[in-house]
Design a protein around this motif. Sequence first.
Motif, PDB file in Angstrom:
ATOM      1  N   VAL A 185       0.801  -1.222   0.000  1.00 21.15           N
ATOM      2  CA  VAL A 185       0.000   0.000   0.000  1.00 21.15           C
ATOM      3  C   VAL A 185       0.831   1.269   0.000  1.00 21.15           C
ATOM      4  CG1 VAL A 185      -1.881  -1.151   1.210  1.00 21.15           C
ATOM      5  CG2 VAL A 185      -0.163   0.089   2.526  1.00 21.15           C
ATOM      6  N   GLU A 186       2.103   1.177   0.355  1.00 20.08           N
ATOM      7  CA  GLU A 186       2.876   2.401   0.525  1.00 20.08           C
ATOM      8  C   GLU A 186       3.115   3.153  -0.778  1.00 20.08           C
ATOM      9  OE1 GLU A 186       5.921   0.278   2.418  1.00 20.08           O
ATOM     10  OE2 GLU A 186       5.193   0.631   4.431  1.00 20.08           O
ATOM     11  N   TYR A 187       2.875   2.532  -1.920  1.00 22.60           N
ATOM     12  CA  TYR A 187       3.062   3.251  -3.183  1.00 22.60           C
ATOM     13  C   TYR A 187       2.131   4.455  -3.262  1.00 22.60           C
ATOM     14  CZ  TYR A 187      -1.287   2.089  -5.617  1.00 22.60           C
ATOM     15  OH  TYR A 187      -2.600   2.026  -5.990  1.00 22.60           O
ATOM     16  N   ILE A 188       1.080   4.473  -2.429  1.00 21.90           N
ATOM     17  CA  ILE A 188       0.136   5.598  -2.448  1.00 21.90           C
ATOM     18  C   ILE A 188       0.845   6.910  -2.164  1.00 21.90           C
ATOM     19  CG2 ILE A 188      -1.872   6.575  -1.255  1.00 21.90           C
ATOM     20  CD1 ILE A 188      -2.871   3.687  -0.923  1.00 21.90           C
ATOM     21  N   GLY A 189       1.915   6.867  -1.363  1.00 19.61           N
ATOM     22  CA  GLY A 189       2.680   8.079  -1.093  1.00 19.61           C
ATOM     23  C   GLY A 189       3.260   8.707  -2.345  1.00 19.61           C
ATOM     24  N   LEU A 190       3.485   7.896  -3.381  1.00 22.77           N
ATOM     25  CA  LEU A 190       4.030   8.424  -4.631  1.00 22.77           C
ATOM     26  C   LEU A 190       3.004   9.239  -5.419  1.00 22.77           C
ATOM     27  CD1 LEU A 190       6.107   5.386  -5.975  1.00 22.77           C
ATOM     28  CD2 LEU A 190       6.945   7.400  -4.756  1.00 22.77           C
ATOM     29  N   THR A 191       1.746   9.138  -5.063  1.00 20.62           N
ATOM     30  CA  THR A 191       0.734   9.923  -5.776  1.00 20.62           C
ATOM     31  C   THR A 191       0.899  11.416  -5.522  1.00 20.62           C
ATOM     32  OG1 THR A 191      -0.852   9.666  -3.951  1.00 20.62           O
ATOM     33  CG2 THR A 191      -0.929   8.026  -5.721  1.00 20.62           C
ATOM     34  N   ASN A 192       1.679  11.787  -4.504  1.00 17.77           N
ATOM     35  CA  ASN A 192       1.917  13.196  -4.212  1.00 17.77           C
ATOM     36  C   ASN A 192       3.018  13.797  -5.084  1.00 17.77           C
ATOM     37  OD1 ASN A 192       0.224  13.428  -1.654  1.00 17.77           O
ATOM     38  ND2 ASN A 192       1.585  11.759  -1.087  1.00 17.77           N
ATOM     39  N   LEU A 193       3.789  12.958  -5.783  1.00 19.54           N
ATOM     40  CA  LEU A 193       5.002  13.404  -6.461  1.00 19.54           C
ATOM     41  C   LEU A 193       4.965  13.104  -7.949  1.00 19.54           C
ATOM     42  CD1 LEU A 193       7.536  11.855  -3.962  1.00 19.54           C
ATOM     43  CD2 LEU A 193       7.207  14.300  -4.266  1.00 19.54           C
ATOM     44  N   PRO A 194       5.653  13.904  -8.760  1.00 17.13           N
ATOM     45  CA  PRO A 194       5.876  13.513 -10.150  1.00 17.13           C
ATOM     46  C   PRO A 194       6.823  12.312 -10.199  1.00 17.13           C
ATOM     47  CG  PRO A 194       6.278  15.870  -9.826  1.00 17.13           C
ATOM     48  CD  PRO A 194       6.170  15.250  -8.471  1.00 17.13           C
ATOM     49  N   THR A 195       6.506  11.315 -10.999  1.00 17.00           N
ATOM     50  CA  THR A 195       7.381  10.152 -11.161  1.00 17.00           C
ATOM     51  C   THR A 195       7.583   9.874 -12.646  1.00 17.00           C
ATOM     52  OG1 THR A 195       5.568   8.550 -11.136  1.00 17.00           O
ATOM     53  CG2 THR A 195       6.534   9.127  -9.020  1.00 17.00           C
ATOM     54  N   LEU A 196       8.812   9.520 -12.978  1.00 15.33           N
ATOM     55  CA  LEU A 196       9.150   9.090 -14.334  1.00 15.33           C
ATOM     56  C   LEU A 196       9.733   7.684 -14.213  1.00 15.33           C
ATOM     57  CD1 LEU A 196       9.533   9.678 -17.384  1.00 15.33           C
ATOM     58  CD2 LEU A 196      11.823  10.527 -16.808  1.00 15.33           C
ATOM     59  N   ASN A 197       8.998   6.690 -14.652  1.00 16.49           N
ATOM     60  CA  ASN A 197       9.459   5.308 -14.582  1.00 16.49           C
ATOM     61  C   ASN A 197      10.335   5.007 -15.790  1.00 16.49           C
ATOM     62  OD1 ASN A 197       7.833   3.980 -12.230  1.00 16.49           O
ATOM     63  ND2 ASN A 197       6.376   5.271 -13.331  1.00 16.49           N
ATOM     64  N   VAL A 198      11.598   4.668 -15.535  1.00 13.53           N
ATOM     65  CA  VAL A 198      12.582   4.441 -16.583  1.00 13.53           C
ATOM     66  C   VAL A 198      12.961   2.963 -16.598  1.00 13.53           C
ATOM     67  CG1 VAL A 198      14.838   5.087 -17.492  1.00 13.53           C
ATOM     68  CG2 VAL A 198      13.473   6.773 -16.228  1.00 13.53           C
ATOM     69  N   ASP A 199      12.885   2.331 -17.765  1.00 16.91           N
ATOM     70  CA  ASP A 199      13.262   0.924 -17.857  1.00 16.91           C
ATOM     71  C   ASP A 199      13.561   0.591 -19.314  1.00 16.91           C
ATOM     72  OD1 ASP A 199      13.732  -1.755 -17.123  1.00 16.91           O
ATOM     73  OD2 ASP A 199      12.150  -1.675 -15.620  1.00 16.91           O
ATOM     74  N   GLY A 200      13.878  -0.693 -19.555  1.00 17.60           N
ATOM     75  CA  GLY A 200      14.192  -1.146 -20.905  1.00 17.60           C
ATOM     76  C   GLY A 200      13.297  -2.299 -21.305  1.00 17.60           C
ATOM     77  N   TRP A 201      13.077  -2.437 -22.605  1.00 17.00           N
ATOM     78  CA  TRP A 201      12.184  -3.477 -23.094  1.00 17.00           C
ATOM     79  C   TRP A 201      12.676  -4.876 -22.746  1.00 17.00           C
ATOM     80  CZ3 TRP A 201       7.594  -2.039 -24.037  1.00 17.00           C
ATOM     81  CH2 TRP A 201       7.316  -0.809 -24.624  1.00 17.00           C
ATOM     82  N   PHE A 202      13.974  -5.035 -22.545  1.00 15.83           N
ATOM     83  CA  PHE A 202      14.554  -6.358 -22.332  1.00 15.83           C
ATOM     84  C   PHE A 202      14.999  -6.543 -20.879  1.00 15.83           C
ATOM     85  CE2 PHE A 202      15.434  -4.812 -26.641  1.00 15.83           C
ATOM     86  CZ  PHE A 202      14.662  -5.709 -27.353  1.00 15.83           C
ATOM     87  N   ASP A 203      14.227  -5.994 -19.941  1.00 18.77           N
ATOM     88  CA  ASP A 203      14.585  -6.066 -18.525  1.00 18.77           C
ATOM     89  C   ASP A 203      13.812  -7.159 -17.784  1.00 18.77           C
ATOM     90  OD1 ASP A 203      15.922  -5.450 -16.231  1.00 18.77           O
ATOM     91  OD2 ASP A 203      14.697  -3.720 -15.710  1.00 18.77           O
TER      92      ASP A 203
END
Length: 348
Positions: free
Chosen positions: A214-232
């Motif tokens: 549930v703690e991901y709810i705290g991220l709703t207060n902040l801008p987030t940019l999820n960075v990853d790769g197609w082959f991860d």
Amino acid sequence: TATESCRRLLGTLDIGQPLVERHVPHIRRYAEMLGRVGEFDWKTVTAPEFLQNMLEDLSAGKQPNVRYAGKGLAFPYWSETMGRIEAIWTHVPLNYDPTKGYQVFMYYKCGGGIHNKNGRAAGGYRPTVEVANQTDTFHCWSSLNIQITGRMGGHIELSEAMDALCREFSVDRDRVFLTGWSDGGFTAVWLASHHPHLVTGIAPSCGNWQYTNVEYIGLTNLPTLNVDGWFDGGYNNISFARWQMLHSDKADTACIWGHHGHSYQPYEDVEEFKYILDWARKYRRDLYPRRVRYATWNLAWHRAYWASIERMIDPLLACQIDLEVKPDNRIVGRTSNVAELTLSLCNE
């Protein structure tokens, strides 16, 4: 011996010079810091070195700290919590101008932060000096163990180090962003979800969010940019699920997927790296957002901006809040498993 040059240079200063007078508080702060040290080691010796460089510049009529432009340094500061000198590796923009304001990116698991190399302090290696010098951003590397995943004082280092950096350089405290690779990406997620008021936003890279709850709810207060790769592999799925959950909660979230796997590629590809830094430029920290959403299992981290959860009904369950300030200054919201709540309001 460690402070001999500093004491000699202090005698050469003209206290009547406006430039010197402006920096007296900085000199005093470091002098007092050095007075608390019993013995100097490879980490604490960074403080007299930093003060010596400051005094040399002032004696020559130069603006302090400009000498670090385009270079990395072990930036020292006094930790009130730890009661000792700490340091983080910091890279200063190539065209550093003290009259301008700069954003800063804090890195986790990108070279191990500050460490002992041949008796001197050395620092992180991603992004490289060559890549960092193509940006106008300050880059800092956490000095904590790469596997802390946000615990063991991560929020203390973040708070104290950024406050100190903003005092000595023209870094904007309201433009502090977290990033990091793999476990370091999760550290950025963990810190921001538990202490959102300390940062402006996060851009975790290949962040293996292995403790999804549930703690991901705290991220709703902040801008987030999820960075990853197609082959991860599976981490790719985790990163996409994080973005999708935040998007569903109408959070300010975005994502970028590159043609790579579980690697440092986002910090090595100049085009992708600049995309990340440019994403951050439009944001500023808001210590009094009109809406605060937060959830926690543990009252060790119970605060988000102006709301603090003081007591839980059932300590075996998570507690959650969703509060919003309406136009007529009424605060409305919902809580779950919260027995006591404190609101710290401003005058505006």
